[in-house]
Structures are given as C-alpha cells and as structure tokens.
Design a protein around this motif. Sequence first.
Motif, mmCIF file in Angstrom:
data_model
loop_
_atom_site.group_PDB
_atom_site.id
_atom_site.type_symbol
_atom_site.label_atom_id
_atom_site.label_comp_id
_atom_site.label_asym_id
_atom_site.label_seq_id
_atom_site.Cartn_x
_atom_site.Cartn_y
_atom_site.Cartn_z
ATOM 1 N N GLN A 68 -23.137 -0.945 -1.742
ATOM 2 C CA GLN A 68 -23.319 -2.278 -2.700
ATOM 3 C C GLN A 68 -24.373 -3.245 -2.281
ATOM 4 O O GLN A 68 -25.202 -3.362 -3.261
ATOM 5 N N VAL A 69 -24.184 -3.688 -1.121
ATOM 6 C CA VAL A 69 -25.208 -4.590 -0.393
ATOM 7 C C VAL A 69 -26.731 -3.873 -0.166
ATOM 8 O O VAL A 69 -27.800 -4.495 -0.661
ATOM 9 N N ALA A 70 -26.608 -2.605 0.036
ATOM 10 C CA ALA A 70 -28.077 -1.702 0.278
ATOM 11 C C ALA A 70 -28.672 -1.722 -1.339
ATOM 12 O O ALA A 70 -29.856 -1.972 -1.292
ATOM 13 N N ALA A 71 -27.929 -1.744 -2.142
ATOM 14 C CA ALA A 71 -28.477 -1.470 -3.671
ATOM 15 C C ALA A 71 -28.813 -2.983 -4.202
ATOM 16 O O ALA A 71 -29.737 -2.850 -5.004
ATOM 17 N N ALA A 72 -28.350 -3.931 -3.796
ATOM 18 C CA ALA A 72 -28.701 -5.216 -4.376
ATOM 19 C C ALA A 72 -29.949 -5.970 -3.897
ATOM 20 O O ALA A 72 -30.362 -5.478 -2.836
#
Length: 182
Positions: A68-72
């Motif tokens: 999720q953080v990598a995609a944000a």
Amino acid sequence: MTTPISVLVLLGSLRADSLNRRIVGLLADRAPEGVTVTIAEGLHEIPFYNEEIDGDSVPAAAARLREQVAAADRVLAVTPEYNGTMPAVLNNALDWLSRPYGAGAIVGKPFAAIGATPTPYGGKWSHDDARRSAGIAGAQVLADVVVSQSALEVDVLTDEEVVAKLVGALEALVSAEVQQAA
C-alpha cells in the motif's frame, strides 16, 4: 486536468470512532480535486517487527502495508499521543516500512504527521516522534507540515480555523515536490 495523487494514511488510533479517524474522513471529504485519501486498514493485524520473521515469507499484513505504501504517492500519519509518544501500532508500522534498510517502502515518500488529542499539547510529541522515525526510515519528511491540535477547548471537526489548518496540511503534503535521490 490534474494528475491524480494518492495519500495513504497511517492511523495511530485503533478505535472505530476515534477523533483522528474522523479527521481522516474530514480530509477525504475536503481533499483537493484528484486527491484520494485512504486509510491503511489492518495495522492491528501486523505482528511486532522481528527480523526473524522478515525474510522470504513476510507476514501477510506486513506485506500488504508495504504494498500500500509503495503504491501511494504520499504518506500521512494521523495520530493521537499515548503517554507522550506515538501509539505502538504506528511505531510498528514505521518499523516494518523501514525494512529492508535503505530500500523500505517508505523511502523517498513525502511524509507528514498531524492529529488531535485531548491534552494541552495536542499530540506534539507523538507527531515529532513519527516524523523522526519516518525520516530515519528514509521518508521525505515535511517538517513544516504539522498540526498538533488540542481537543480540550475546541471541536476539532467543526472549528473552521482548525479545519483550515488540517486541510492546509493535506494540501501542503500533496503539493510537495518529490525529491530525487542523489
């Protein structure tokens, strides 16, 4: 047309109706056009960080957070303060995001910390600790983007001055230039 920007929120409170969760709802409703504000749900499912379980088979909840953080595009901690520091759930999330060292999912992500708590200091220490930890983990910490609001004397969700500060913090995070690694 604006480029869509996603802001992932690391929510420091686990309560379903916490003030800080309601702040996230307010920010999602008032986000600039093209900006999505989403909570990284399931932080309570992530085991405490332990290098022995962070190898080839990472716990599913920790892997999901990293994805999720990598995609944000941006990361925003919205958190109260527990005993003068950030809640354990937020600290643990940042620990998982910091690994592998120098290449964790949070590396290079613009990051800010805001929130409210019913104390005279409004969560200042929690927000300072979250920013320090995220910076050590490699995030691009926006030190001047912070709202540590006491909820003792104002209704944080309806006081227009406070709401303007919260929305302003989101807007500043969204407009931050992403720094390229040297």
